[in-house]
Enzyme design. Sequence first.
Site, PDB file in Angstrom:
ATOM      1  N   ASN A  24      25.563 -13.161  28.109  1.00  9.19           N
ATOM      2  CA  ASN A  24      24.429 -13.624  28.910  1.00  9.19           C
ATOM      3  C   ASN A  24      23.889 -12.569  29.862  1.00  9.19           C
ATOM      4  OD1 ASN A  24      24.537 -15.982  27.549  1.00  9.19           O
ATOM      5  ND2 ASN A  24      25.353 -17.216  29.237  1.00  9.19           N
ATOM      6  N   ASP A 306      29.353 -23.715  30.169  1.00  7.51           N
ATOM      7  CA  ASP A 306      29.774 -22.991  28.964  1.00  7.51           C
ATOM      8  C   ASP A 306      31.289 -23.054  28.725  1.00  7.51           C
ATOM      9  OD1 ASP A 306      27.159 -22.349  28.489  1.00  7.51           O
ATOM     10  OD2 ASP A 306      27.311 -20.254  29.102  1.00  7.51           O
TER      11      ASP A 306
HETATM   12  C1  UD1 Z   1      21.784 -19.865  30.647  1.00  5.41           C
HETATM   13  C2  UD1 Z   1      22.853 -19.366  29.687  1.00  5.41           C
HETATM   14  C3  UD1 Z   1      23.659 -20.527  29.141  1.00  5.41           C
HETATM   15  C4  UD1 Z   1      24.219 -21.357  30.287  1.00  5.41           C
HETATM   16  C5  UD1 Z   1      23.113 -21.758  31.245  1.00  5.41           C
HETATM   17  C6  UD1 Z   1      23.612 -22.496  32.471  1.00  5.41           C
HETATM   18  C7  UD1 Z   1      21.862 -17.408  28.686  1.00  5.41           C
HETATM   19  C8  UD1 Z   1      21.324 -16.759  27.468  1.00  5.41           C
HETATM   20  N1  UD1 Z   1      22.217 -18.690  28.577  1.00  5.41           N
HETATM   21  O1  UD1 Z   1      20.880 -20.683  29.904  1.00  5.41           O
HETATM   22  O2  UD1 Z   1      24.733 -19.992  28.355  1.00  5.41           O
HETATM   23  O3  UD1 Z   1      24.830 -22.502  29.768  1.00  5.41           O
HETATM   24  O4  UD1 Z   1      22.403 -20.598  31.693  1.00  5.41           O
HETATM   25  O5  UD1 Z   1      24.554 -21.730  33.137  1.00  5.41           O
HETATM   26  O6  UD1 Z   1      21.988 -16.785  29.729  1.00  5.41           O
HETATM   27  N2  UD1 Z   1      15.382 -26.146  32.858  1.00  5.41           N
HETATM   28  C9  UD1 Z   1      14.169 -26.771  33.050  1.00  5.41           C
HETATM   29  N3  UD1 Z   1      13.044 -26.011  33.132  1.00  5.41           N
HETATM   30  C10 UD1 Z   1      13.072 -24.636  33.036  1.00  5.41           C
HETATM   31  C11 UD1 Z   1      14.310 -24.004  32.848  1.00  5.41           C
HETATM   32  C12 UD1 Z   1      15.464 -24.784  32.760  1.00  5.41           C
HETATM   33  O7  UD1 Z   1      14.102 -27.989  33.143  1.00  5.41           O
HETATM   34  O8  UD1 Z   1      12.019 -23.997  33.114  1.00  5.41           O
HETATM   35  C13 UD1 Z   1      16.621 -26.951  32.759  1.00  5.41           C
HETATM   36  C14 UD1 Z   1      17.260 -26.841  31.401  1.00  5.41           C
HETATM   37  O9  UD1 Z   1      16.714 -27.747  30.482  1.00  5.41           O
HETATM   38  C15 UD1 Z   1      18.704 -27.138  31.728  1.00  5.41           C
HETATM   39  C16 UD1 Z   1      18.891 -26.579  33.126  1.00  5.41           C
HETATM   40  O10 UD1 Z   1      17.574 -26.430  33.654  1.00  5.41           O
HETATM   41  O11 UD1 Z   1      18.923 -28.527  31.780  1.00  5.41           O
HETATM   42  C17 UD1 Z   1      19.635 -25.256  33.170  1.00  5.41           C
HETATM   43  O12 UD1 Z   1      18.963 -24.294  32.420  1.00  5.41           O
HETATM   44  P1  UD1 Z   1      19.018 -22.738  32.756  1.00  5.41           P
HETATM   45  O13 UD1 Z   1      19.825 -22.493  33.992  1.00  5.41           O
HETATM   46  O14 UD1 Z   1      17.632 -22.224  32.697  1.00  5.41           O
HETATM   47  O15 UD1 Z   1      19.861 -22.190  31.532  1.00  5.41           O
HETATM   48  P2  UD1 Z   1      19.447 -21.058  30.509  1.00  5.41           P
HETATM   49  O16 UD1 Z   1      18.904 -19.887  31.243  1.00  5.41           O
HETATM   50  O17 UD1 Z   1      18.665 -21.639  29.405  1.00  5.41           O
END
Ligand code: UD1
Length: 419
Positions: A24, A306
């Site tokens: 990540n 994770d």
């Molecule tokens: C990253 C990691 C993933 C980890 C996660 C949480 C990478 C490639 N992946 O994923 O392994 O499990 O962090 O630690 O780094 N959300 C929204 N709107 C947005 C963005 C996110 O509603 O614009 C929500 C998502 O649906 C989810 C939550 O926020 O429910 C967390 O997402 P986020 O922290 O953005 O995770 P990722 O960056 O996708």
Amino acid sequence: MSSKFIVRGGNRLGGKVKVGGAKNSALKLMAAALLTEETTVLTNAPLITDVRTMAAVLERLGASVRYSEPDVVEIKPSYPLYAEAPYELVSQMRASIIVLGPLLARLGRARVAMPGGCNIGSRKIDMHIRGLEVLGARIEVGHGFIEAYSEKLVANKIVLDYPSVGATENLLMAATLAEGVTVIENAAREPEVADLAKFLNKMGAKIEGAGSSTIQIEGVNKLHGVEYMVMPDRIEAGTFLVAGAITGGDVIIEDTIPGHLELVINKLRSIGSIVEVYKTEIRIIGSDSIHAVDIATLPYPGFPTDLQTQFMALLAIAGGTSIITENIFENRFMFVGELNRMGSDVRTEGRHAVIRGVPSLSGAPVKAPDLRGGAALAVAGLAAEGVTEVSDIHHIDRGYQNFEHKLRMLGADIERVGE
Ligand code: UD1
């Protein structure tokens, strides 16, 4: 035929295992390489499928990417770059959305397919989009693509609704080349965000506060190429800790940062394992009786989503009932059905899973539903009676390099068959 892991359970793991570079972090550093026309060299890069997918995305954008064994990735985003990341690649890996910020900052436009990726919930990107708009970008979403334009990004204050890792990173990268001082509030505090900021600062960016919930970014005109060592993967380390605990083994995890796993280590101690912490090593001595504990996943420094599935596999054979609450992704219980095929007693209701410990798991054919769920099934197989066959292991290969090889070095009976 696609590959499977054949796991014969019952061996206590012992010995030392080295953890690789963090998936990540590496993926984001690769995207950040687009912010300069000079060459970026990443060392300690994990050569996993997701890194290869990101390399394919960068190549499609016009960069050249070279690997050299064992762990070096060299990226040269030579001019001209293309602004479009196509669906065929973005659909393989949702994290590809992370090129949006760097492309916009460098080229003034970006066209990125709406992501698919890991099958774990709706995973929205509204905060990425809103944040870039606050920096002055014009964004249109339609026909399966996000299109963003901006002659020049202008610094601003961005308050995130939720500390999203991906949104924080996209905005952090975009702001490095914006005019003025950007402040991101309610930013994600994950160590990978701090690693990205450290890398960007080495490239010439002016970022303060990454790793805390307020990040300040003073825009600069230009970034330059650097060589950088990717931080260790805390999730891989945590997975091997669970493998040690579930087999009642004695395992030393090397090349790790124990401070990134504080809560995970506390939970392992509550479960009954002995955990010794050194500067860059963690030793786990598993106990024959596993205690039930409750776990709630939360943004860092909370318990990482994770590692939720791996811990559920461990708690499946605890003496008592545990409750796991999944607060980050709504669909991260998809592997429960498979785990129950191995004899566990887990019931889910919305965000909660009730795990009634059983004396032992029984080997069974199971399917990896996603990356972490797949790893958890293989780990469960290490402690199960008889043979567990884990299919669809391409999910596991997305995030773990030489997984079965490392487990075998610790004494596990696991092999990969078919290809
Ligand atoms: C990253 C990691 C993933 C980890 C996660 C949480 C990478 C490639 N992946 O994923 O392994 O499990 O962090 O630690 O780094 N959300 C929204 N709107 C947005 C963005 C996110 O509603 O614009 C929500 C998502 O649906 C989810 C939550 O926020 O429910 C967390 O997402 P986020 O922290 O953005 O995770 P990722 O960056 O996708």
